[in-house]
Design an enzyme around this catalytic site. Structure first.
Site, PDB file in Angstrom:
ATOM      1  N   ARG A 112       0.678  -1.087   0.074  1.00  0.00           N
ATOM      2  CA  ARG A 112       0.042   0.040   0.029  1.00  0.00           C
ATOM      3  C   ARG A 112       0.987   1.357   0.071  1.00  0.00           C
ATOM      4  O   ARG A 112       2.210   1.068   0.069  1.00  0.00           O
ATOM      5  CB  ARG A 112      -0.974  -0.041   1.244  1.00  0.00           C
ATOM      6  CG  ARG A 112      -0.139   0.160   2.613  1.00  0.00           C
ATOM      7  CD  ARG A 112      -1.310   0.247   3.562  1.00  0.00           C
ATOM      8  NE  ARG A 112      -0.529   0.357   5.128  1.00  0.00           N
ATOM      9  CZ  ARG A 112      -1.386   0.202   6.337  1.00  0.00           C
ATOM     10  NH1 ARG A 112      -2.616  -0.375   6.306  1.00  0.00           N
ATOM     11  NH2 ARG A 112      -0.489   0.206   7.157  1.00  0.00           N
ATOM     12  N   ASN A 150      -5.231   7.655   4.229  1.00  0.00           N
ATOM     13  CA  ASN A 150      -5.099   6.861   5.554  1.00  0.00           C
ATOM     14  C   ASN A 150      -3.626   7.178   5.939  1.00  0.00           C
ATOM     15  O   ASN A 150      -2.618   6.731   5.229  1.00  0.00           O
ATOM     16  CB  ASN A 150      -5.019   5.247   5.240  1.00  0.00           C
ATOM     17  CG  ASN A 150      -5.234   4.717   6.573  1.00  0.00           C
ATOM     18  OD1 ASN A 150      -6.108   4.524   7.533  1.00  0.00           O
ATOM     19  ND2 ASN A 150      -4.093   3.714   6.814  1.00  0.00           N
ATOM     20  N   GLU A 151      -3.529   7.710   7.198  1.00  0.00           N
ATOM     21  CA  GLU A 151      -2.145   7.770   7.719  1.00  0.00           C
ATOM     22  C   GLU A 151      -1.441   8.538   6.818  1.00  0.00           C
ATOM     23  O   GLU A 151      -0.255   7.680   6.372  1.00  0.00           O
ATOM     24  CB  GLU A 151      -1.633   6.469   8.366  1.00  0.00           C
ATOM     25  CG  GLU A 151      -2.604   6.048   9.542  1.00  0.00           C
ATOM     26  CD  GLU A 151      -2.110   4.825  10.407  1.00  0.00           C
ATOM     27  OE1 GLU A 151      -1.148   4.063   9.482  1.00  0.00           O
ATOM     28  OE2 GLU A 151      -2.426   4.592  11.258  1.00  0.00           O
ATOM     29  N   GLU A 322      -8.657   4.489  15.061  1.00  0.00           N
ATOM     30  CA  GLU A 322      -8.073   3.276  15.186  1.00  0.00           C
ATOM     31  C   GLU A 322      -7.269   2.748  16.316  1.00  0.00           C
ATOM     32  O   GLU A 322      -6.595   3.514  16.897  1.00  0.00           O
ATOM     33  CB  GLU A 322      -7.062   2.870  14.030  1.00  0.00           C
ATOM     34  CG  GLU A 322      -7.776   2.939  12.596  1.00  0.00           C
ATOM     35  CD  GLU A 322      -6.599   2.614  11.496  1.00  0.00           C
ATOM     36  OE1 GLU A 322      -5.649   1.713  11.946  1.00  0.00           O
ATOM     37  OE2 GLU A 322      -6.699   2.922  10.483  1.00  0.00           O
ATOM     38  N   GLU A 370      -2.646  -8.384   6.386  1.00  0.00           N
ATOM     39  CA  GLU A 370      -2.940  -8.139   7.836  1.00  0.00           C
ATOM     40  C   GLU A 370      -3.914  -9.215   8.382  1.00  0.00           C
ATOM     41  O   GLU A 370      -4.741  -8.829   9.014  1.00  0.00           O
ATOM     42  CB  GLU A 370      -3.100  -6.913   8.187  1.00  0.00           C
ATOM     43  CG  GLU A 370      -2.135  -5.628   7.821  1.00  0.00           C
ATOM     44  CD  GLU A 370      -2.357  -4.394   8.274  1.00  0.00           C
ATOM     45  OE1 GLU A 370      -1.449  -3.643   8.753  1.00  0.00           O
ATOM     46  OE2 GLU A 370      -3.458  -3.865   8.032  1.00  0.00           O
ATOM     47  N   PHE A 372      -3.805 -11.652  10.164  1.00  0.00           N
ATOM     48  CA  PHE A 372      -3.670 -12.076  11.592  1.00  0.00           C
ATOM     49  C   PHE A 372      -3.785 -10.900  12.588  1.00  0.00           C
ATOM     50  O   PHE A 372      -3.388 -10.952  13.853  1.00  0.00           O
ATOM     51  CB  PHE A 372      -2.280 -12.713  11.783  1.00  0.00           C
ATOM     52  CG  PHE A 372      -2.316 -14.200  11.457  1.00  0.00           C
ATOM     53  CD1 PHE A 372      -3.375 -15.186  11.827  1.00  0.00           C
ATOM     54  CD2 PHE A 372      -1.833 -14.762  10.298  1.00  0.00           C
ATOM     55  CE1 PHE A 372      -3.638 -16.367  11.322  1.00  0.00           C
ATOM     56  CE2 PHE A 372      -1.709 -15.766   9.687  1.00  0.00           C
ATOM     57  CZ  PHE A 372      -2.720 -16.764  10.437  1.00  0.00           C
ATOM     58  N   HIS A 373      -4.065  -9.587  12.136  1.00  0.00           N
ATOM     59  CA  HIS A 373      -4.132  -8.263  12.922  1.00  0.00           C
ATOM     60  C   HIS A 373      -5.598  -8.550  13.540  1.00  0.00           C
ATOM     61  O   HIS A 373      -6.646  -9.189  12.949  1.00  0.00           O
ATOM     62  CB  HIS A 373      -4.353  -7.235  12.203  1.00  0.00           C
ATOM     63  CG  HIS A 373      -4.127  -6.031  12.825  1.00  0.00           C
ATOM     64  ND1 HIS A 373      -5.340  -5.355  13.715  1.00  0.00           N
ATOM     65  CD2 HIS A 373      -3.188  -5.190  13.058  1.00  0.00           C
ATOM     66  CE1 HIS A 373      -4.878  -4.423  14.457  1.00  0.00           C
ATOM     67  NE2 HIS A 373      -3.607  -4.083  13.988  1.00  0.00           N
TER      68      HIS A 373
END
Ligand code: GAL
Length: 697
Positions: A112, A150-151, A322, A370, A372-373
């Site tokens: 990303r 985003n961020e 978040e 992600e 396993f987030h």
């Protein structure tokens, strides 16, 4: 006025990625969201390739359906512009818009944030998708808030970035003589005689130019802000009633001056993932929330000043956009949050002014980087501890709407300046252990452990409500910053300055004549030499404490020693000093004390300033935060211990709706929020006389 995102309740929800799921799951999602009292979800953050699968060919069917479903379920939407992740077709069509690293490597799509925000093609495409979304959804009844990108935080060294950097430098410095002086380019033959010779700070043989590196970060902060602002303006033009925000990512590595940005967002929003997994996570949570509140206040004031108006009264809203429901990936593996911790973190943010608690992410996906987030709905599904805690937190947040009338009122101001943090990271500094954020965190932790609330301020912010100003390694100080600190002290305020504060000007050039040039006179001392310490080294302090990272040769010029170094080359020399300044006291700290010593020192400094902890009778391990306003006062009590705790307080326990007649009992790891009756006195006591010399340790 109640705005679209604020319907009077606290916000509860998180990132929702329906594009990763079949339509049948959307229906289950809405039902589960209703069960958990979710009322706001962020949709579409990384959905560009599903919204515009080929250039100019849009597929909005799925989003239309999802927004309608959410609206029917009474769930509001923070609709995102997906510009943090352009689709593969974009990078293939515009290879010049792919980012280039400092060592010249051009990155490719597959993750990303793969774009250069200075590349015209990227900016045009970002405006394009934002305008298309605005045209279609700006009046959709589900949409309560725009969430841009985003961020923001990427940089680039491509030719577009380089040209933009030069334009920015011309604007900032005006002429090359000024730039040469600011960057001290006579050093190592870097003198520039043509703007075309100036490049971004690419990979170099040895240390790069500190002024150039600092300006590069400032340039990216402004460039990313311009990218945000042009999207914001398009969205606002489509419906001026819809507020616009973007989620901040925290840390010195981010080339974004969040304080400056705060005046451009309708709502400050932060993401927070503590890197600590032990008790440090609670302290980091408190710091992140205090930073967010500080930015929100700063931004509201700046925006009002620009309009020529007075800042509005009352709490400046901000939002935890978040956070993690459970697993956090840090130190090379995932750590699971123990039962109750998710709620404590969320409520620590709410206590400090967040208008709710939001999470990444709603449902854990089967695939993707992600996978396993953690998520509110884990891989195992809703019949899980995490989802049960999600439902419980929703019930609790629902009972807390009234606290939004209160604002944290602190009497300690802790200064933070993003550019100082960036400057301290230059590898040519006397120690590679310097870390502005860690210095801020150490001072904040000391206050937190001593039970004092604090507001984080940006140099230049009004200080009239604060008795004590703390400058933890705020390295850069031009005349304005030095004057701001001086005015606080001259008005009778107290001050604690830690090492390296005020050592350099805004370009990172050292103030000569003895450190710290900006504050020598105020502090009544002169630092002659630095003695940075190795990572495993420590110095001993009188009173039994230790210092790490840094030590110095301090000469007293009016200040008195409060603590000294013991042993080594600095044996008997001052480590901590104080200087009477009219009604106030200016303290100096020349090393990073261990946590216990720092806490004791700040307790002494605060006591001298006439301050008292938020809840002096709270037992160790119980965090107390008060929000107060004309309509009342609310005490948040967070029990970070593994046994029940009793706290003296009188009022109404909002979770149980029962009276707390003098005591509230907190379960192990639990939280209570009490509407205090009667409202307590402010946590400022009469200024006591200055005590005799008391070593901090
Ligand atoms: C955030 C980001 C999210 C997700 C999350 C994982 O920084 O905005 O998209 O990646 O981290 O912790």
């Amino acid at each position: 006025m109640v705005s679209m995102w604020d319907d009077g309740r606290l916000c509860y929800g998180g990132d929702y990625n329906p594009e990763q799921w079949p339509a049948a799951t959307w229906r289950e999602d809405v039902a589960l969201m209703r069960r958990a009292r979710i009322n706001l979800v962020t949709v579409g953050v990384f959905a560009w390739s599903r919204l515009e699968p080929a250039p100019g060919r849009y597929d909005f069917g799925w989003l239309d359906e999802v927004l309608d479903l959410l609206h029917d379920g009474g769930i509001r939407v923070a609709l995102a512009t997906p510009t943090a992740s352009p689709p593969p077709w974009f990078s293939l069509a515009h290879p010049d818009a792919l980012p280039v690293t400092a060592d010249g490597v051009r990155l490719h799509h597959g993750s990303r944030d793969t774009y250069c925000a200075a590349a015209p093609a990227y900016r045009a495409a970002a405006r394009g998708i934002a305008a298309t979304l605005a045209a279609r959804y700006a009046h959709h009844p589900a949409v309560a808030l725009w969430h841009v990108h985003n961020e923001y935080g990427t940089t680039c060294h491509c030719p577009h970035a380089e040209a933009a950097f030069r334009r920015w430098l011309v604007e900032r410095h005006g002429d090359l003589d000024t730039l040469n002086a600011a960057w001290a380019t006579s050093f190592w033959s870097q003198h520039y005689t043509d703007w075309a010779y100036v490049s971004t700070p690419r990979a170099t043989q040895y240390l790069g130019n500190p002024g150039q590196l600092l300006d590069f970060r400032r340039f990216w902060s402004d460039t990313l802000l311009a990218a945000y602002v042009e999207q914001r303006d398009l969205l606002t033009a489509a419906n001026p009633a819809l507020p616009v925000t973007t989620n901040y990512v925290l840390g010195d590595w981010v080339p974004v001056d969040h304080a400056r940005w705060a005046a451009e967002v309708d709502l400050v929003a932060v993401d927070h993932y503590p890197s600590a997994v032990d008790g440090g996570a609670e302290e980091q949570t408190a710091l992140a929330a205090d930073l967010a509140r500080g930015w929100a206040r700063h931004g509201r004031r700046r925006a009002a000043t620009r309009r020529g108006a007075a800042p509005a009264d009352g709490p400046a809203g901000w939002l935890l956009m978040e956070s993690a429901a459970s697993q956090i990936h840090t130190t090379g593996r995932s750590h699971t949050k123990e039962p109750g911790r998710m709620a404590r973190h969320s409520l620590s943010h709410v206590a400090r002014g967040s208008r709710g608690a939001m999470f990444f992410q709603w449902r854990a996906p089967a695939g993707g980087a992600e996978r396993f987030h953690s998520a509110l709905v884990p891989h195992t599904g809703p019949d899980t501890r995490v989802f049960r805690e999600t439902v419980r937190l929703g019930e609790h947040l629902d009972r807390l709407a009234e606290v939004t009338a209160g604002e944290v009122t602190a009497s300690v101001a802790l200064a933070f300046d993003a550019a100082s943090g960036w400057a301290l990271r230059h590898p040519g500094m006397p120690s590679t252990l310097l870390d502005g954020h860690a210095e801020l965190a150490a001072a904040h932790r000391a206050l937190w452990r001593a039970g004092y609330g604090c507001d984080i301020v940006v140099p230049g912010d009004p200080l009239d409500r604060y008795r004590l100003l703390v400058l933890p390694a705020v390295y850069l100080a031009d005349d304005d910053v030095a004057g701001w600190v001086r005015a606080h002290v001259e008005a009778g305020g107290h001050l604690l300055v830690s090492y390296l504060s005020g050592v350099a000007d805004q370009h990172g050039r050292v103030h000569l004549g003895g450190y710290p040039g900006a504050y020598r006179d105020l502090l009544g001392l002169r630092v002659e030499e630095f003695h940075p310490l190795a990572a495993d080294e420590q110095v001993l302090l009188s009173g039994g404490g230790t210092g790490r990272i840094w030590s110095e040769t301090v000469h007293l010029c009016g200040a008195e020693p409060v603590g000294t170094y013991v042993g080594g080359v600095l044996d008997g020399r001052p480590a901590v000093t104080r200087h009477r300044t009219g009604d106030g006291t200016a303290w100096y700290l020349s090393t990073r004390p261990d946590d216990r010593t720092y806490r004791r020192l700040l307790t002494e400094v605060a006591r001298t300033a006439g301050l008292a902890p938020v809840c002096p009778d709270a037992p160790p391990g119980v965090e107390a935060v008060r929000r107060a306003g004309p309509q009342g006062s609310w005490l948040f009590l967070l029990n970070h211990t593994d046994r029940p705790q009793r706290v003296p307080v009188t009022g109404v326990d909002l979770f149980t709706d029962t009276p707390a007649d003098g005591t509230v009992v907190l379960p192990a790891g639990g939280v209570a929020v009490v509407r205090e009756e009667p409202a307590p006195m402010a946590s400022v006591t009469a200024t006591p006389p200055m005590t005799d010399r008391t070593p901090p340790a």
